[in-house]
Design an enzyme around this catalytic site. Structure first.
Site, PDB file in Angstrom:
ATOM      1  N   ASP A 123       0.843  -1.195   0.000  1.00  0.00           N
ATOM      2  CA  ASP A 123       0.000   0.000   0.000  1.00  0.00           C
ATOM      3  C   ASP A 123       0.878   1.245   0.000  1.00  0.00           C
ATOM      4  OD1 ASP A 123      -1.999   1.866   0.244  1.00  0.00           O
ATOM      5  OD2 ASP A 123      -2.456   1.420   2.337  1.00  0.00           O
ATOM      6  N   PHE A 408      10.485   7.740  34.378  1.00  0.00           N
ATOM      7  CA  PHE A 408       9.838   8.506  33.323  1.00  0.00           C
ATOM      8  C   PHE A 408       9.212   9.812  33.780  1.00  0.00           C
ATOM      9  CE2 PHE A 408       9.378   4.738  30.212  1.00  0.00           C
ATOM     10  CZ  PHE A 408      10.673   4.985  29.768  1.00  0.00           C
ATOM     11  N   CYS A 647       3.407  11.844  40.010  1.00  0.00           N
ATOM     12  CA  CYS A 647       4.398  10.774  40.126  1.00  0.00           C
ATOM     13  C   CYS A 647       3.746   9.439  40.472  1.00  0.00           C
ATOM     14  CB  CYS A 647       5.434  11.120  41.189  1.00  0.00           C
ATOM     15  SG  CYS A 647       6.081  12.801  41.047  1.00  0.00           S
TER      16      CYS A 647
END
Length: 665
Positions: A123, A408, A647
């Protein structure tokens, strides 16, 4: 697509050749001529097109059927092709007749041709249709007018009985697994069998074998079977030629996200092989290819709608959980609780996982990025999240030590911005790091390289090592707005806090007490006057403000923001024994954003007029944007351990509607 080749004509003989539609075969006429020949003529069947190159000029050879002859000059070449497939082997031919001086016929050379169509397709225009022979199928470009096929990494897990994600398995257990994959079609057309000595193979380069898997659906007597035909241990696959007009469906999956050593592009090839004689190895005479780009992992900013809120259940956060549940219900999303047997005493949900997604024209699904930091809940993303249409990816260093900047909380992503005319329709990732001239903490290289390699959210490096924990979300976050800008950037501001406290002092509220109801035994009576008269605290916050201002300048430049786009929330810090900053009171910037509902850490500021003046100031700044502040008590459950609401929670959000391949990285 490639495949032009040269045949060696021999006078007095007819040779056989397979001609792939759309390619050309050349033959040296001069070298094949018998002694005494000075000219030649060409005849061919209707399905063949012939071009004669003589004395540097190319002429249409179709006129030769009326008896046209050409002089035999050195370098004279025939170039012929076929535009339709054969129904039988050797059903087309080209005949070259050689003539002496005076026109008498001397001899002939000929070629019997079998026409076959071969096309490997994907595609390439990204419209969900695998069209035949798209001219752009072998390359990949970005932008609104870009082209090239796209692969998803099969990082989810369709079967509950496998220990790992689908990309770690060479087996397909159900049709649902195929829905993640991109279709690739091999189209062939020709006689019922290939001439002897020819075969078709599908293959990937060794360099791509660990990045792509290709499956073929077989139909044995007992139902369909999904067989891997290309992958890490299968570099090529001999294709079964079926004759007539046929389409063979293959399903292609990505096995790896882009990374430092992998730009994201993979190519798959099909070749027609020929052998000249028994015992001589096959050589390729035609090759076609398609190129895919592996879809990136995309991080979601606060301005996207929330779907699920994840939080750990702990003994000491019972009341916090009740407040979170009420907030989540009001925001219209779902609360997902990670119980004790999974979190194993680890409460820092935001530090463990970051939610994002991956997207191709045919499908999109969420993907959780697992941090290198393992504080106890490392089993959460694998046991609780990884599943059908929910992917998992992890990056961890081989030799580097893990620091708090590998949690993170150091990651944020801005909403979409335009900077100096360049659009970032998926926003820009913000990464916490150390001061450029210092040798402080930095994100592990494995995660750093992964984020940069995705290309669609060009990261910005900020200075966060001045903080004890070192997380970006301690001094900057984003909230949605209903005006043309669509968002505001919130920044922690000691200067704004001192300004507010001085205002209250002038109003005669200097003895207003902080930390009322905080419930900690070691808290002395702290008033506005005491805070303002504490010279050491003032100097420490002047230092913190300079660190924040450094980042403010970076963010204004890299996100092209004005002062009107920034809201300063009053915040205070203090320095620990190592000279790193920790919040003096719960930091309101480290909030959870659920559309218009904000879960803000309750700051326990000075109470004036029966209300916390910090809460009142925050509401006055945020409510005009259409936002609702809900102040959550997180002191015992998070703040006491140097964290806040953000957090201890992580939010899965809806993906962008923007198609990443339409941008220019």
């Amino acid at each position: 697509m490639s495949g032009e080749r040269t045949l060696r004509l021999q006078h007095g003989n007819r040779i056989e050749a397979l001609c792939v539609l759309g390619t050309h075969i050349s033959a040296d006429v001069y070298g094949a001529a018998p002694a005494g020949a000075v000219s030649f003529g060409v005849k061919h069947t209707e399905g063949v097109s012939v071009e004669v190159t003589c004395r540097g000029q190319a002429e249409d050879g179709s006129a030769t059927s009326s008896g046209t002859r050409w002089p035999l000059d050195e370098g004279t070449v025939l170039r012929f092709s076929m535009s339709r497939a054969s129904t039988e082997v050797n059903d087309n031919k080209v005949t070259v007749s050689f003539y002496a001086e005076g026109g008498q016929h001397i001899n002939q050379a000929g070629v019997f041709l079998t026409g076959i169509g071969i096309s490997l397709d994907a595609d390439a225009d990204r419209d969900g249709v695998v069209e035949q022979n798209n001219p752009n199928k072998a390359s990949w470009t970005w932008g609104p007018e870009g082209h090239g096929a796209i692969l998803l990494v099969s990082c989810d897990k369709e079967s509950p009985f496998t220990p790992a994600s689908d990309c770690d398995n060479e087996r397909v257990f159900s049709k649902e697994d195929l829905l993640d994959m991109s279709r690739m079609i091999l189209r062939t057309e020709g006689p019922q069998r290939l001439p002897r000595g020819y075969k078709i193979i599908l293959y990937v380069p060794v360099s791509d074998a660990d990045k792509v898997g290709v499956y073929y659906v077989q139909n044995p007597f007992f139902g369909q079977r999904y067989v891997q035909v290309l992958g890490q241990r299968k570099l090529y696959h001999a294709v079964q030629y079926t004759g007539g007009a046929a389409e063979l469906d293959f399903f292609v999956e990505g096995l790896r996200f882009p990374d430092e050593t992998f730009p994201g592009l993979v190519s798959i090839y099909v070749s027609l092989l020929e052998t000249l004689a028994e015992g001589i190895p096959h050589t390729p005479i035609f090759t076609d290819m398609v190129t895919f780009r592996v879809a990136p992992w995309i991080m979601t900013p606060n301005t996207l709608a929330p779907v699920n809120v994840f939080v750990c259940s702990m003994k000491e956060n019972y009341l916090f959980m009740k407040e979170i549940k009420n907030l989540v219900n009001k925001a219209g999303c779902e609360l997902k609780v990670c119980s004790g047997y999974i979190n194993r005493g680890d409460r820092w949900m935001q530090d463990e996982i970051e939610f994002g997604y991956t997207h191709a024209p045919h499908k999109s699904f969420p993907v959780v990025l697992d941090s290198p930091r393992d504080g106890g809940m490392e089993q959460l993303p694998i046991k609780e999240l990884l599943g059908p249409d929910f992917g998992y990816v992890r990056r961890e260093p081989l030799f580097e030590a893990i620091t708090s900047l590998d949690s993170f909380g150091y990651l944020e992503v801005s909403p979409p911005v335009t900077v100096a005319g360049k659009e970032y329709p998926l926003g820009r990732i913000l990464i916490g790091s150390s001061f450029p001239t210092s040798a402080g903490r930095r994100m592990t290289r494995a995660v750093w390289d992964f984020l940069y390699a995705q290309q669609v959210q060009a990261p910005v490096e900020l200075y966060s090592d001045w903080l004890a924990v070192g997380h970006v979300n301690e001094f900057v976050t984003f909230v949605p707005a209903s005006d043309a800008k669509r968002f505001r950037m919130l920044m922690a501001s000691p200067a704004a806090c001192y300004k507010l406290f001085r205002e209250k002092q002038k109003e005669g509220q200097g003895e207003a007490t902080m930390f009322k109801g905080k419930g900690t035994a070691d808290t002395k009576r702290v008033t506005i006057n005491k805070v303002l008269s504490n010279d050491i605290l003032t100097q420490q916050n002047q230092y913190v403000q300079r660190c924040i201002d450094w980042n403010r300048d970076i963010l204004k430049k890299e996100l092209e923001l004005t002062e009107e786009d920034i809201i300063d929330l009053p915040t205070l810090f203090k320095l620990d024994k190592q000279g790193k900053a920790v919040p003096y009171f719960p930091n309101m910037v480290t909030m959870m954003v659920l559309a218009k509902d904000l879960g803000v850490p309750k700051p326990f500021g000075p109470v004036t007029g029966g209300e916390c003046c910090l809460e009142r100031r925050a509401r006055s700044l945020l409510e005009p944007l259409g936002l609702r502040c809900r102040f959550l008590e997180d002191v015992s459950s998070y703040h006491g351990s140097l964290g806040e609401v953000r957090c201890g929670t992580s939010v899965q959000r809806r993906p962008f509607t923007f198609q990443w391949w339409r941008m220019m990285p």
